[in-house]
Design a protein around this motif. Structure first.
Motif, PDB file in Angstrom:
ATOM      1  N   ASN A   7       0.819  -1.203   0.000  1.00  0.00           N
ATOM      2  CA  ASN A   7       0.000   0.000   0.000  1.00  0.00           C
ATOM      3  C   ASN A   7       0.862   1.266   0.000  1.00  0.00           C
ATOM      4  O   ASN A   7       0.600   2.218   0.738  1.00  0.00           O
ATOM      5  N   ILE A   8       1.921   1.243  -0.811  1.00  0.00           N
ATOM      6  CA  ILE A   8       2.807   2.410  -0.824  1.00  0.00           C
ATOM      7  C   ILE A   8       2.459   3.313  -1.996  1.00  0.00           C
ATOM      8  O   ILE A   8       2.157   2.859  -3.094  1.00  0.00           O
ATOM      9  N   ASP A   9       2.494   4.577  -1.727  1.00  0.00           N
ATOM     10  CA  ASP A   9       2.172   5.599  -2.686  1.00  0.00           C
ATOM     11  C   ASP A   9       3.304   5.722  -3.717  1.00  0.00           C
ATOM     12  O   ASP A   9       4.476   5.632  -3.349  1.00  0.00           O
ATOM     13  N   VAL A  10       2.969   5.899  -4.998  1.00  0.00           N
ATOM     14  CA  VAL A  10       4.000   5.955  -6.047  1.00  0.00           C
ATOM     15  C   VAL A  10       4.979   7.093  -5.804  1.00  0.00           C
ATOM     16  O   VAL A  10       6.186   6.939  -5.986  1.00  0.00           O
ATOM     17  N   GLU A  11       4.451   8.231  -5.390  1.00  0.00           N
ATOM     18  CA  GLU A  11       5.322   9.387  -5.178  1.00  0.00           C
ATOM     19  C   GLU A  11       6.331   9.104  -4.057  1.00  0.00           C
ATOM     20  O   GLU A  11       7.515   9.450  -4.160  1.00  0.00           O
ATOM     21  N   ARG A  12       5.862   8.426  -3.018  1.00  0.00           N
ATOM     22  CA  ARG A  12       6.774   8.082  -1.909  1.00  0.00           C
ATOM     23  C   ARG A  12       7.847   7.100  -2.390  1.00  0.00           C
ATOM     24  O   ARG A  12       9.026   7.250  -2.096  1.00  0.00           O
ATOM     25  N   LEU A  13       7.422   6.124  -3.195  1.00  0.00           N
ATOM     26  CA  LEU A  13       8.376   5.133  -3.709  1.00  0.00           C
ATOM     27  C   LEU A  13       9.389   5.789  -4.664  1.00  0.00           C
ATOM     28  O   LEU A  13      10.571   5.458  -4.679  1.00  0.00           O
ATOM     29  N   ARG A  14       8.906   6.747  -5.434  1.00  0.00           N
ATOM     30  CA  ARG A  14       9.776   7.478  -6.373  1.00  0.00           C
ATOM     31  C   ARG A  14      10.831   8.281  -5.577  1.00  0.00           C
ATOM     32  O   ARG A  14      12.002   8.315  -5.934  1.00  0.00           O
ATOM     33  N   ARG A  15      10.414   8.870  -4.484  1.00  0.00           N
ATOM     34  CA  ARG A  15      11.370   9.611  -3.629  1.00  0.00           C
ATOM     35  C   ARG A  15      12.393   8.651  -3.028  1.00  0.00           C
ATOM     36  O   ARG A  15      13.578   8.955  -2.938  1.00  0.00           O
ATOM     37  N   THR A 274      13.375  -1.851  -7.001  1.00  0.00           N
ATOM     38  CA  THR A 274      12.515  -0.668  -6.865  1.00  0.00           C
ATOM     39  C   THR A 274      12.161  -0.103  -8.239  1.00  0.00           C
ATOM     40  O   THR A 274      11.018   0.326  -8.471  1.00  0.00           O
ATOM     41  N   ALA A 275      13.137  -0.129  -9.159  1.00  0.00           N
ATOM     42  CA  ALA A 275      12.859   0.354 -10.527  1.00  0.00           C
ATOM     43  C   ALA A 275      11.756  -0.496 -11.159  1.00  0.00           C
ATOM     44  O   ALA A 275      10.816   0.033 -11.777  1.00  0.00           O
ATOM     45  N   GLU A 276      11.854  -1.816 -10.983  1.00  0.00           N
ATOM     46  CA  GLU A 276      10.838  -2.708 -11.571  1.00  0.00           C
ATOM     47  C   GLU A 276       9.460  -2.449 -10.961  1.00  0.00           C
ATOM     48  O   GLU A 276       8.447  -2.404 -11.663  1.00  0.00           O
ATOM     49  N   GLN A 277       9.462  -2.216  -9.667  1.00  0.00           N
ATOM     50  CA  GLN A 277       8.200  -1.946  -8.968  1.00  0.00           C
ATOM     51  C   GLN A 277       7.573  -0.638  -9.486  1.00  0.00           C
ATOM     52  O   GLN A 277       6.371  -0.571  -9.753  1.00  0.00           O
ATOM     53  N   LEU A 278       8.426   0.383  -9.652  1.00  0.00           N
ATOM     54  CA  LEU A 278       7.924   1.675 -10.147  1.00  0.00           C
ATOM     55  C   LEU A 278       7.422   1.550 -11.577  1.00  0.00           C
ATOM     56  O   LEU A 278       6.398   2.148 -11.952  1.00  0.00           O
ATOM     57  N   GLN A 279       8.116   0.769 -12.378  1.00  0.00           N
ATOM     58  CA  GLN A 279       7.669   0.586 -13.767  1.00  0.00           C
ATOM     59  C   GLN A 279       6.310  -0.109 -13.806  1.00  0.00           C
ATOM     60  O   GLN A 279       5.442   0.255 -14.595  1.00  0.00           O
ATOM     61  N   ARG A 280       6.130  -1.094 -12.925  1.00  0.00           N
ATOM     62  CA  ARG A 280       4.827  -1.770 -12.861  1.00  0.00           C
ATOM     63  C   ARG A 280       3.731  -0.782 -12.469  1.00  0.00           C
ATOM     64  O   ARG A 280       2.572  -0.931 -12.828  1.00  0.00           O
ATOM     65  N   LEU A 281       4.112   0.259 -11.736  1.00  0.00           N
ATOM     66  CA  LEU A 281       3.138   1.273 -11.304  1.00  0.00           C
ATOM     67  C   LEU A 281       3.004   2.399 -12.330  1.00  0.00           C
ATOM     68  O   LEU A 281       2.347   3.403 -12.074  1.00  0.00           O
ATOM     69  N   GLY A 282       3.691   2.255 -13.472  1.00  0.00           N
ATOM     70  CA  GLY A 282       3.486   3.197 -14.565  1.00  0.00           C
ATOM     71  C   GLY A 282       4.545   4.275 -14.712  1.00  0.00           C
ATOM     72  O   GLY A 282       4.377   5.197 -15.523  1.00  0.00           O
ATOM     73  N   VAL A 283       5.615   4.213 -13.945  1.00  0.00           N
ATOM     74  CA  VAL A 283       6.673   5.225 -14.078  1.00  0.00           C
ATOM     75  C   VAL A 283       7.648   4.771 -15.177  1.00  0.00           C
ATOM     76  O   VAL A 283       8.115   3.632 -15.171  1.00  0.00           O
ATOM     77  N   ALA A 284       7.936   5.669 -16.105  1.00  0.00           N
ATOM     78  CA  ALA A 284       8.777   5.307 -17.258  1.00  0.00           C
ATOM     79  C   ALA A 284      10.241   5.166 -16.849  1.00  0.00           C
ATOM     80  O   ALA A 284      10.727   5.918 -15.984  1.00  0.00           O
ATOM     81  N   GLU A 285      10.940   4.242 -17.496  1.00  0.00           N
ATOM     82  CA  GLU A 285      12.376   4.059 -17.227  1.00  0.00           C
ATOM     83  C   GLU A 285      13.145   5.351 -17.519  1.00  0.00           C
ATOM     84  O   GLU A 285      14.114   5.670 -16.828  1.00  0.00           O
ATOM     85  N   SER A 286      12.700   6.112 -18.507  1.00  0.00           N
ATOM     86  CA  SER A 286      13.416   7.361 -18.824  1.00  0.00           C
ATOM     87  C   SER A 286      13.370   8.321 -17.626  1.00  0.00           C
ATOM     88  O   SER A 286      14.334   9.039 -17.349  1.00  0.00           O
ATOM     89  N   HIS A 287      12.257   8.310 -16.900  1.00  0.00           N
ATOM     90  CA  HIS A 287      12.163   9.163 -15.713  1.00  0.00           C
ATOM     91  C   HIS A 287      13.142   8.671 -14.643  1.00  0.00           C
ATOM     92  O   HIS A 287      13.837   9.470 -14.001  1.00  0.00           O
ATOM     93  N   LEU A 288      13.210   7.351 -14.472  1.00  0.00           N
ATOM     94  CA  LEU A 288      14.123   6.786 -13.464  1.00  0.00           C
ATOM     95  C   LEU A 288      15.569   7.076 -13.844  1.00  0.00           C
ATOM     96  O   LEU A 288      16.398   7.397 -12.980  1.00  0.00           O
ATOM     97  N   ALA A 289      15.863   6.991 -15.132  1.00  0.00           N
ATOM     98  CA  ALA A 289      17.224   7.307 -15.599  1.00  0.00           C
ATOM     99  C   ALA A 289      17.558   8.761 -15.275  1.00  0.00           C
ATOM    100  O   ALA A 289      18.693   9.089 -14.905  1.00  0.00           O
ATOM    101  N   GLY A 290      16.575   9.627 -15.384  1.00  0.00           N
ATOM    102  CA  GLY A 290      16.769  11.042 -15.054  1.00  0.00           C
ATOM    103  C   GLY A 290      17.117  11.221 -13.579  1.00  0.00           C
ATOM    104  O   GLY A 290      17.975  12.036 -13.222  1.00  0.00           O
ATOM    105  N   LEU A 291      16.451  10.457 -12.722  1.00  0.00           N
ATOM    106  CA  LEU A 291      16.744  10.543 -11.284  1.00  0.00           C
ATOM    107  C   LEU A 291      18.169  10.072 -10.996  1.00  0.00           C
ATOM    108  O   LEU A 291      18.904  10.691 -10.214  1.00  0.00           O
TER     109      LEU A 291
END
Ligand SMILES: Cc1ncc(C[n+]2csc(CCOP(=O)(O)OP(=O)(O)O)c2C)c(N)n1
Length: 328
Positions: A7-15, A274-291
């Motif tokens: 039950n973790i929020d995407v924004e929290r996981l992204r941070r 964590t990257a795989e989890q975020l991608q499953r939640l709809g966050v693009a790899e390009s965004h993760l690469a930016g981070l």
């Protein structure tokens, strides 16, 4: 959107991913600088263990406190220490977290409640317990998180610290980073019994035993444990199973373990998970690469600043040193 499992929020996981990426970039740069002879003293990398630092510290207030170990860069960054000041410390320069006179194993930053790294295995445990006792006496509502490795559970301060914390119901979260090694030794080969959590339970502590590479799980578990601490139900114990992906120090090629074992463990790298989890939640790899790129740039700047900073002034050589007076 949230991850149903924790039950973790995407924004929290992204941070969390961004902070883990900052720690990873810092560790990579620090190890490289150590190998190039630019760092004074040893560097112990926490690569592979970032999810523990981030998942725990995400549940702490700025005035809550932590103690850490010889492997403490990640905990410090997660608690809010400025990586640029920490890099100066590694380089032995003025403006470092300890004035450039401590190095990697003596980083401390009281401004964010980081009470200190410690080169003596298990020595942070009684310090954390003392800080928690102080918090209880003062009634300031603070909790203390105490990080240590599985090797530390074989030292006396582990027993002393857990016992004292339990007897006085102190608000301390003991976090064991169970990375399977104590220097070049497999901890299991020198450890009796059923592991750190079993030892904690024997002293009457509530103990959770989890996959420490799953940052969402660490975060969710610690949220519960810290809530119990703040309710006066302490102390609590958390064993985080993980793996030290790099050598004991930057100078250790870790020839005492098979490359295939390490390769398999990279498949369970917390950054990857964590990257795989975020991608499953709809966050693009390009965004993760930016981070990741932003972290690399920030650390490159810290490196450049550290290399250009002056050494501490000669006049400060004897400041910050405990003065107990002349011998009788
Ligand atoms: C009291 C003490 N004994 C031995 C050492 C040498 N030493 C440094 S790190 C280390 C291993 C510690 O293992 P662990 O607590 O599991 O932490 P990790 O290095 O795995 O993070 C040892 C034995 C030390 N620093 N202090």
């Amino acid at each position: 959107m949230s991850d149903a499992k924790h039950n973790i929020d995407v924004e929290r996981l992204r941070r969390h991913y961004a902070t883990m990426g900052l720690i990873r970039a810092f560790e990579d740069a620090a190890e490289q600088a150590a190998r190039e002879g630019k760092v004074t003293g040893a560097v112990h990398s926490s690569v592979g263990q970032e999810a523990i630092a981030v998942g725990v510290c995400a549940n702490l207030r700025q005035d809550d406190q932590i103690t850490t170990t010889h492997r403490g860069h990640g905990h410090s960054i997660a608690k809010g220490t400025d990586p640029a000041k920490m890099m100066r410390e590694l380089f032995g320069r003025a403006g470092g977290t300890s004035g450039g006179k401590g190095g990697s194993m003596h980083i401390a930053d009281f401004s964010v409640g980081m009470l200190g790294a410690n080169g003596v295995v298990a020595a942070g445990i009684p310090i954390a317990v003392g800080a928690a006792h102080g918090a209880k006496l003062l009634g300031n509502g603070r909790v203390v998180a105490c990080f240590f490795g599985d090797g530390a559970t074989n030292r006396g301060p582990f027993l002393e610290g857990l016992n004292w914390a339990k007897v006085f119901t102190l608000p301390v979260l003991f976090v064991c980073e169970d990375n399977a090694f104590a220097s070049t030794t497999r901890t299991k080969a020198v450890t009796a019994g059923d592991g750190p959590a079993a030892r904690a339970r024997a002293i009457g502590l509530h103990a959770a035993d989890i996959d420490g590479n799953d940052v969402a799980l660490v975060d969710a578990t610690v949220a519960e444990l810290v809530a119990r601490l703040r309710a006066g139900d302490g102390p609590m114990f958390l064993n985080c199973r993980t793996y030290r992906l790099r050598g004991h120090t930057a100078a250790d090629a870790a020839a005492y373990r098979d490359a295939s074992e390490v390769e398999a463990r990279w498949q369970h790298d917390p950054m990857k998970l964590t990257a795989e989890q975020l991608q499953r939640l709809g966050v693009a790899e390009s965004h993760l690469a930016g981070l990741r790129q932003a972290a690399t740039v920030r650390v490159a700047q810290a490196l450049a600043e550290a290399a250009a900073a002056p050494y501490p002034a000669r006049a400060t050589a004897f400041t910050d040193v405990q003065d107990v007076g002349a011998p009788a």
